[in-house]
Scaffold this motif. Structure first.
Motif, short mmCIF file in Angstrom:
data_model
loop_
_atom_site.label_atom_id
_atom_site.label_comp_id
_atom_site.label_asym_id
_atom_site.label_seq_id
_atom_site.Cartn_x
_atom_site.Cartn_y
_atom_site.Cartn_z
N LEU A 154 -10.08 2.73 2.96
CA LEU A 154 -8.65 3.15 3.32
C LEU A 154 -7.81 3.29 1.81
CD1 LEU A 154 -7.54 1.05 6.34
CD2 LEU A 154 -8.38 3.63 6.30
N LYS A 155 -8.57 2.89 1.07
CA LYS A 155 -7.98 3.02 -0.45
C LYS A 155 -6.61 2.21 -0.33
CE LYS A 155 -9.78 7.54 -1.13
NZ LYS A 155 -9.65 9.28 -1.70
N MET A 156 -6.73 0.97 -0.01
CA MET A 156 -5.58 0.11 -0.04
C MET A 156 -5.34 -0.40 -1.39
SD MET A 156 -4.37 -0.29 2.98
CE MET A 156 -3.62 -1.86 3.02
N LYS A 157 -4.05 -0.87 -1.38
CA LYS A 157 -3.71 -1.65 -2.64
C LYS A 157 -2.66 -2.79 -2.13
CE LYS A 157 0.46 0.84 -3.98
NZ LYS A 157 1.16 1.48 -5.04
N GLY A 158 -2.41 -3.70 -2.96
CA GLY A 158 -1.70 -4.93 -2.53
C GLY A 158 -2.34 -6.01 -1.73
N PHE A 159 -1.43 -6.37 -0.62
CA PHE A 159 -2.21 -7.50 0.16
C PHE A 159 -2.32 -6.78 1.48
CE2 PHE A 159 1.68 -9.96 -1.75
CZ PHE A 159 1.10 -10.51 -2.72
N SER A 160 -3.45 -7.20 2.24
CA SER A 160 -3.85 -7.07 3.36
C SER A 160 -4.19 -8.23 4.04
CB SER A 160 -4.80 -5.77 3.75
OG SER A 160 -6.16 -6.51 3.56
N ARG A 161 -4.09 -8.52 5.49
CA ARG A 161 -4.70 -9.53 6.26
C ARG A 161 -5.22 -9.29 7.54
NH1 ARG A 161 -0.44 -12.65 8.58
NH2 ARG A 161 -1.30 -11.97 10.60
N SER A 162 -6.31 -9.22 7.75
CA SER A 162 -7.04 -8.39 8.84
C SER A 162 -7.53 -9.50 10.04
CB SER A 162 -8.25 -7.62 8.67
OG SER A 162 -7.76 -6.53 7.79
N GLU A 163 -7.22 -9.10 11.26
CA GLU A 163 -7.70 -10.11 12.18
C GLU A 163 -8.94 -9.73 12.91
OE1 GLU A 163 -5.72 -12.71 11.86
OE2 GLU A 163 -4.10 -11.26 10.78
N PHE A 164 -10.12 -10.69 12.99
CA PHE A 164 -11.21 -10.37 13.77
C PHE A 164 -11.57 -11.31 14.91
CE2 PHE A 164 -11.53 -8.37 9.51
CZ PHE A 164 -12.13 -7.44 9.68
N ILE A 165 -12.18 -10.86 15.76
CA ILE A 165 -13.17 -11.83 16.53
C ILE A 165 -14.61 -11.68 16.75
CG2 ILE A 165 -13.27 -12.33 19.08
CD1 ILE A 165 -10.23 -12.14 19.64
N CYS B 76 0.71 -1.10 0.16
CA CYS B 76 -0.15 -0.13 0.08
C CYS B 76 0.93 1.22 0.02
CB CYS B 76 -0.91 0.01 1.32
SG CYS B 76 -0.13 -0.11 2.81
N ASP B 77 0.25 2.46 -0.13
CA ASP B 77 1.13 3.80 -0.24
C ASP B 77 1.53 3.95 1.42
OD1 ASP B 77 0.83 3.84 -2.88
OD2 ASP B 77 -1.15 5.13 -2.67
N TYR B 78 2.35 5.10 1.28
CA TYR B 78 2.99 5.53 2.49
C TYR B 78 2.11 5.91 3.69
CZ TYR B 78 2.45 10.52 1.43
OH TYR B 78 1.69 11.73 1.23
N TYR B 79 0.86 6.57 3.18
CA TYR B 79 -0.05 7.11 4.52
C TYR B 79 -0.69 5.71 4.83
CZ TYR B 79 -4.30 8.80 6.49
OH TYR B 79 -5.42 8.75 7.67
N GLN B 80 -1.44 4.80 4.20
CA GLN B 80 -2.05 3.65 4.44
C GLN B 80 -1.13 2.82 5.35
OE1 GLN B 80 -2.44 5.19 1.43
NE2 GLN B 80 -4.66 5.30 1.14
N ALA B 81 0.17 2.94 4.89
CA ALA B 81 1.13 1.77 5.59
C ALA B 81 1.24 2.63 7.15
CB ALA B 81 2.49 1.72 4.99
N ALA B 82 1.49 3.90 7.15
CA ALA B 82 1.62 4.17 8.51
C ALA B 82 0.43 4.25 9.38
CB ALA B 82 2.03 5.83 8.48
N LEU B 83 -0.80 4.44 8.92
CA LEU B 83 -2.18 4.30 9.66
C LEU B 83 -2.22 3.18 10.01
CD1 LEU B 83 -4.68 5.59 10.47
CD2 LEU B 83 -5.60 5.00 8.17
N THR B 84 -1.94 1.83 9.04
CA THR B 84 -2.46 0.49 9.46
C THR B 84 -1.41 0.03 10.47
OG1 THR B 84 -1.35 -0.19 7.46
CG2 THR B 84 -3.83 0.12 7.62
N PHE B 85 -0.37 0.54 10.44
CA PHE B 85 0.92 0.16 11.39
C PHE B 85 0.61 0.68 12.85
CE2 PHE B 85 5.30 -0.25 12.99
CZ PHE B 85 5.51 -1.55 12.76
N ASN B 86 -0.12 1.55 12.98
CA ASN B 86 -0.52 2.25 14.49
C ASN B 86 -2.06 1.78 14.61
OD1 ASN B 86 -1.70 3.86 16.09
ND2 ASN B 86 0.26 5.35 15.72
#
Length: 324
Positions: free
Chosen positions: A266-277, A106-116
């Protein structure tokens, strides 16, 4: 003409060994009929190209080129396989955007946001995506144990805010164990998120951009032998990963909707893996990973294969998406 692809791996965090494994799998499975692949190791003290004979060549950070046998190699694309910093927090994404080199995450903003974790869950809450009750701490803050427990109850999870692979995470059952868990989290990050314990089925949902469309992969159910899905459970065989997950129709529909919505808003691209309960039929998001594990045993590649997408096709598609 074949495209020159730099596969970046390693990184600055505790996850570097896992990243090296992911990057090596990408290197081995990337279709050599279409791509010339180069293994690039990114570490704090050196950035190097590791040749097939394991000789090392320094990367020129000015333009991300490599000099090999008096010939300068410039890359058409970067395949990002770095877990944690600087590959998952936006630093490499910003660097490559400045250089004008396409990269697969993903782009830099999305990476910074999701990492936090704290910021991600706060943003997604406005879109109706649920998360656990939480309490925030920054290094140096006064620790009011009664206030924390009053907010999140016991048991609770203490997590490093910006870390992956379950580094810096503890499950706390008793008040007297809270301080040790906080100290453990601070070893990984100077920000902490403390969350209420959600007692339900845990699932992992891979979402990718595939042939121009957002695609939700088959869902994986996480069943751990340990108290939670920690490092040992993830990487040392102390868990079962069941794909497809054993969910009701409404649960499956709800988590697919939530994962796809998070990816798209979030206007993502590439891979994502989200965890849910799940609490009842409702999925509660824990986190989103934007450079998830890519080994043959990792969750997202297994999900892709369940969807009929081979590792070679998965990796080629990621490059094709950004080169288009």
């Amino acid at each position: 003409m074949k495209k020159k692809v730099a596969i970046i791996m390693g990184g600055y965090s505790s996850e570097y060994k896992i990243s090296l494994k992911s990057g090596t799998v990408v290197y081995e499975y990337l279709d050599k009929a279409f791509f010339d692949a180069y293994r690039i190791h990114i570490f704090k003290d050196k950035w190097i190209y590791v040749a097939p004979d394991n000789t090392e060549h320094l990367v020129n950070k000015d333009d991300f080129s490599v000099l090999i046998n008096n010939k300068t190699i410039h890359f058409d694309c970067v395949f990002n396989a770095i877990h944690g910093s600087p590959g998952e927090d936006g630093l490499m994404q910003g660097y490559f955007e400045l250089l004008g080199i396409p990269q697969t995450s993903c782009d830099y903003y999305q990476a910074a946001l999701t990492f936090n974790k704290r910021d991600l869950l706060s943003v997604l809450k406005a879109y109706g995506i649920k998360s656990a009750a939480s309490y925030y701490l920054n290094l140096g803050d006064t620790i009011d144990e009664d206030a924390i427990i009053n907010k999140v109850k016991l048991p609770c999870f203490v997590k490093a805010n910006k870390a992956g692979s379950s580094f810096g995470i503890s499950k706390v059952h008793k008040k007297e164990d809270l301080q040790a868990a906080i100290d453990n989290a601070y070893k990984e990050d100077d920000e902490i998120i403390i969350e209420s314990f959600l007692n339900g089925t845990e699932v992992s949902v891979g979402v990718i951009k595939y042939k121009g469309e957002t695609k939700v992969l088959p869902i994986t159910e996480i069943v751990t032998e340990n108290d939670f899905f920690d490092y040992e459970a993830k990487y040392e065989g102390k868990s079962k990963e069941i794909t497809p997950a054993r969910l009701s129709k409404i649960q499956e529909e709800n988590v697919i909707k939530a994962a796809k919505k998070a990816y798209d808003v979030l206007k993502m691209k590439g891979f994502s893996r989200s965890e849910f309960i799940f609490i009842g039929d409702e999925p509660y998001m824990l986190e989103m990973n934007t450079t998830p594990g890519l080994t043959t045993e990792s969750i997202l590649p297994e999900q892709a294969q369940k969807a009929g997408i081979s590792l070679g096709d998965l990796f080629k598609n990621a490059i094709d998406e950004v080169l288009q």
